[in-house]
Design a protein around this motif. Sequence first.
Motif, mmCIF file in Angstrom:
data_model
loop_
_atom_site.group_PDB
_atom_site.id
_atom_site.type_symbol
_atom_site.label_atom_id
_atom_site.label_comp_id
_atom_site.label_asym_id
_atom_site.label_seq_id
_atom_site.Cartn_x
_atom_site.Cartn_y
_atom_site.Cartn_z
ATOM 1 N N MET A 1 28.524 20.292 76.031
ATOM 2 C CA MET A 1 28.912 20.154 74.636
ATOM 3 C C MET A 1 28.968 18.662 74.295
ATOM 4 O O MET A 1 29.473 17.866 75.068
ATOM 5 N N THR A 2 28.462 18.289 73.149
ATOM 6 C CA THR A 2 28.469 16.890 72.721
ATOM 7 C C THR A 2 29.872 16.472 72.272
ATOM 8 O O THR A 2 30.714 17.321 71.960
ATOM 9 N N ILE A 3 30.093 15.171 72.225
ATOM 10 C CA ILE A 3 31.380 14.668 71.744
ATOM 11 C C ILE A 3 31.609 15.110 70.305
ATOM 12 O O ILE A 3 32.711 15.519 69.936
ATOM 13 N N SER A 4 30.569 15.069 69.488
ATOM 14 C CA SER A 4 30.685 15.510 68.096
ATOM 15 C C SER A 4 31.122 16.975 68.019
ATOM 16 O O SER A 4 32.017 17.332 67.240
ATOM 17 N N ALA A 5 30.518 17.820 68.832
ATOM 18 C CA ALA A 5 30.884 19.244 68.842
ATOM 19 C C ALA A 5 32.316 19.434 69.338
ATOM 20 O O ALA A 5 33.054 20.278 68.806
ATOM 21 N N GLU A 6 32.715 18.641 70.331
ATOM 22 C CA GLU A 6 34.086 18.729 70.826
ATOM 23 C C GLU A 6 35.086 18.322 69.745
ATOM 24 O O GLU A 6 36.151 18.939 69.602
ATOM 25 N N ILE A 7 34.761 17.287 68.989
ATOM 26 C CA ILE A 7 35.647 16.847 67.902
ATOM 27 C C ILE A 7 35.750 17.923 66.839
ATOM 28 O O ILE A 7 36.848 18.222 66.346
ATOM 29 N N GLN A 8 34.629 18.525 66.479
ATOM 30 C CA GLN A 8 34.671 19.618 65.503
ATOM 31 C C GLN A 8 35.596 20.733 65.992
ATOM 32 O O GLN A 8 36.411 21.256 65.223
ATOM 33 N N GLN A 9 35.459 21.081 67.270
ATOM 34 C CA GLN A 9 36.297 22.133 67.838
ATOM 35 C C GLN A 9 37.776 21.743 67.791
ATOM 36 O O GLN A 9 38.623 22.557 67.442
ATOM 37 N N ARG A 10 38.083 20.503 68.127
ATOM 38 C CA ARG A 10 39.474 20.036 68.079
ATOM 39 C C ARG A 10 40.045 20.156 66.665
ATOM 40 O O ARG A 10 41.205 20.550 66.498
ATOM 41 N N LEU A 11 39.252 19.804 65.661
ATOM 42 C CA LEU A 11 39.729 19.888 64.274
ATOM 43 C C LEU A 11 39.947 21.341 63.853
ATOM 44 O O LEU A 11 40.872 21.639 63.095
ATOM 45 N N LYS A 12 39.128 22.242 64.348
ATOM 46 C CA LYS A 12 39.302 23.669 64.046
ATOM 47 C C LYS A 12 40.552 24.232 64.707
ATOM 48 O O LYS A 12 41.103 25.233 64.256
ATOM 49 N N THR A 106 35.117 16.033 77.393
ATOM 50 C CA THR A 106 34.485 16.349 78.673
ATOM 51 C C THR A 106 33.207 15.535 78.849
ATOM 52 O O THR A 106 32.841 15.193 79.969
ATOM 53 N N ALA A 107 32.544 15.193 77.751
ATOM 54 C CA ALA A 107 31.319 14.395 77.815
ATOM 55 C C ALA A 107 31.594 12.949 78.222
ATOM 56 O O ALA A 107 30.670 12.212 78.547
ATOM 57 N N SER A 108 32.850 12.538 78.235
ATOM 58 C CA SER A 108 33.207 11.158 78.560
ATOM 59 C C SER A 108 32.853 10.781 79.997
ATOM 60 O O SER A 108 32.481 9.652 80.266
#
Length: 145
Positions: A1-12, A106-108
Amino acid sequence: MTISAEIQQRLKEIDPPVFRLVEGAAAYAALSGEPKAMPAAYVVTEEEVSGANERMTGPVLQRTEADIAVIIVTRNVSDNSGGAAADDIETLKEKVRSKLIGYVPTASQDGEPITHTAGNLLRMKSGVVWQRELFGAAYYQEEQS
Protein backbone atom coordinates in the motif's frame (compact mmCIF):
# COMPACT_ATOMS: atom_id res chain seq x y z
CA MET A 1 0.00 0.00 0.00
CA THR A 2 1.33 3.46 -0.86
CA ILE A 3 1.82 6.18 1.73
CA SER A 4 -0.98 8.16 0.06
CA ALA A 5 -3.35 5.19 0.36
CA GLU A 6 -2.35 4.68 3.99
CA ILE A 7 -3.08 8.34 4.75
CA GLN A 8 -6.48 8.08 3.09
CA GLN A 9 -7.22 5.03 5.22
CA ARG A 10 -6.12 6.83 8.40
CA LEU A 11 -8.45 9.74 7.62
CA LYS A 12 -11.35 7.34 7.05
CA GLU A 13 -10.64 5.80 10.47
CA ILE A 14 -11.14 9.04 12.43
CA ASP A 15 -13.74 8.22 15.07
CA PRO A 16 -16.28 9.66 15.09
CA PRO A 17 -16.02 10.27 11.34
CA VAL A 18 -15.46 13.89 10.36
CA PHE A 19 -15.27 13.52 6.56
CA ARG A 20 -18.10 12.50 4.29
CA LEU A 21 -15.60 12.00 1.47
CA VAL A 22 -11.91 10.95 1.48
CA GLU A 23 -10.32 10.56 -1.95
CA GLY A 24 -7.00 10.69 -3.75
CA ALA A 25 -5.29 12.75 -6.42
CA ALA A 26 -7.43 11.53 -9.35
CA ALA A 27 -10.67 12.63 -7.68
CA TYR A 28 -9.12 15.97 -6.71
CA ALA A 29 -7.91 16.56 -10.28
CA ALA A 30 -11.37 15.74 -11.63
CA LEU A 31 -13.10 18.41 -9.51
CA SER A 32 -14.69 21.14 -11.59
CA GLY A 33 -16.22 22.91 -8.62
CA GLU A 34 -17.07 22.03 -5.06
CA PRO A 35 -17.02 18.41 -3.89
CA LYS A 36 -20.37 16.60 -3.98
CA ALA A 37 -20.11 15.84 -0.25
CA MET A 38 -18.51 17.93 2.49
CA PRO A 39 -16.47 17.95 4.60
CA ALA A 40 -14.10 16.34 2.12
CA ALA A 41 -10.42 15.44 2.22
CA TYR A 42 -8.20 14.80 -0.79
CA VAL A 43 -4.75 13.24 -0.41
CA VAL A 44 -2.29 14.36 -3.08
CA THR A 45 1.42 13.62 -3.41
CA GLU A 46 2.77 17.00 -4.47
CA GLU A 47 6.48 16.30 -4.77
CA GLU A 48 8.97 13.50 -4.30
CA VAL A 49 12.72 14.02 -4.08
CA SER A 50 15.13 11.08 -4.10
CA GLY A 51 18.65 11.02 -2.72
CA ALA A 52 21.69 9.35 -4.16
CA ASN A 53 22.13 5.61 -4.31
CA GLU A 54 23.07 4.45 -0.80
CA ARG A 55 24.85 1.30 -1.94
CA MET A 56 28.35 0.99 -3.33
CA THR A 57 27.52 -2.27 -5.12
CA GLY A 58 24.43 -4.29 -5.89
CA PRO A 59 20.92 -3.05 -6.58
CA VAL A 60 20.17 0.67 -6.31
CA LEU A 61 18.66 1.85 -3.01
CA GLN A 62 17.44 5.44 -2.70
CA ARG A 63 15.72 7.31 0.11
CA THR A 64 12.78 9.32 -1.19
CA GLU A 65 11.15 12.19 0.67
CA ALA A 66 7.58 13.01 -0.26
CA ASP A 67 5.44 16.09 0.32
CA ILE A 68 1.88 14.89 0.71
CA ALA A 69 -0.96 17.39 0.88
CA VAL A 70 -4.30 16.84 2.51
CA ILE A 71 -6.77 19.27 0.94
CA ILE A 72 -9.68 19.84 3.32
CA VAL A 73 -12.91 21.32 1.97
CA THR A 74 -15.86 22.24 4.16
CA ARG A 75 -18.99 24.37 3.98
CA ASN A 76 -20.85 26.20 6.70
CA VAL A 77 -23.20 29.00 5.72
CA SER A 78 -24.78 29.47 9.14
CA ASP A 79 -23.44 33.02 9.29
CA ASN A 80 -22.73 35.77 6.76
CA SER A 81 -19.14 36.40 7.78
CA GLY A 82 -17.72 32.94 7.07
CA GLY A 83 -16.68 32.62 10.69
CA ALA A 84 -18.55 29.34 11.17
CA ALA A 85 -16.72 27.74 8.24
CA ALA A 86 -13.41 29.07 9.57
CA ASP A 87 -14.16 27.48 12.97
CA ASP A 88 -15.03 24.19 11.26
CA ILE A 89 -11.77 24.15 9.31
CA GLU A 90 -9.79 24.63 12.54
CA THR A 91 -11.48 21.56 14.03
CA LEU A 92 -10.84 19.51 10.89
CA LYS A 93 -7.18 20.59 10.75
CA GLU A 94 -6.70 19.44 14.34
CA LYS A 95 -8.31 16.06 13.60
CA VAL A 96 -6.14 15.50 10.50
CA ARG A 97 -2.93 16.58 12.23
CA SER A 98 -3.55 14.43 15.30
CA LYS A 99 -4.26 11.38 13.11
CA LEU A 100 -1.17 11.80 10.91
CA ILE A 101 1.66 13.42 12.90
CA GLY A 102 3.88 10.69 14.27
CA TYR A 103 2.18 7.91 12.31
CA VAL A 104 4.71 5.50 10.79
CA PRO A 105 3.50 4.22 7.42
CA THR A 106 4.31 0.61 6.55
CA ALA A 107 5.86 1.93 3.32
CA SER A 108 8.39 3.87 5.42
CA GLN A 109 10.61 0.79 5.90
CA ASP A 110 12.92 2.57 8.35
CA GLY A 111 10.30 3.59 10.89
CA GLU A 112 10.35 7.29 10.10
CA PRO A 113 7.11 9.00 11.16
CA ILE A 114 5.02 11.46 9.18
CA THR A 115 5.68 15.09 10.10
CA HIS A 116 3.66 18.26 9.55
CA THR A 117 5.36 20.72 7.22
CA ALA A 118 2.90 23.56 6.65
CA GLY A 119 -0.72 24.58 6.40
CA ASN A 120 -2.27 27.28 4.30
CA LEU A 121 -5.66 28.61 3.33
CA LEU A 122 -6.27 27.99 -0.36
CA ARG A 123 -9.63 29.65 -0.77
CA MET A 124 -12.59 30.96 1.23
CA LYS A 125 -15.76 32.00 -0.55
CA SER A 126 -19.52 31.78 0.07
CA GLY A 127 -19.12 29.71 3.21
CA VAL A 128 -16.79 27.15 1.58
CA VAL A 129 -13.24 26.88 2.90
CA TRP A 130 -10.36 25.05 1.14
CA GLN A 131 -7.36 24.34 3.38
CA ARG A 132 -4.08 22.62 2.43
CA GLU A 133 -2.17 20.72 5.10
CA LEU A 134 1.28 19.56 3.96
CA PHE A 135 3.00 16.54 5.52
CA GLY A 136 6.43 14.99 5.02
CA ALA A 137 7.01 11.27 4.65
CA ALA A 138 10.02 9.20 3.62
CA TYR A 139 10.49 5.76 2.14
CA TYR A 140 13.07 3.75 0.24
CA GLN A 141 13.02 2.70 -3.40
CA GLU A 142 15.01 -0.33 -4.45
CA GLU A 143 15.98 -1.48 -7.91
CA GLN A 144 13.80 -4.34 -9.06
CA SER A 145 15.50 -7.05 -11.10
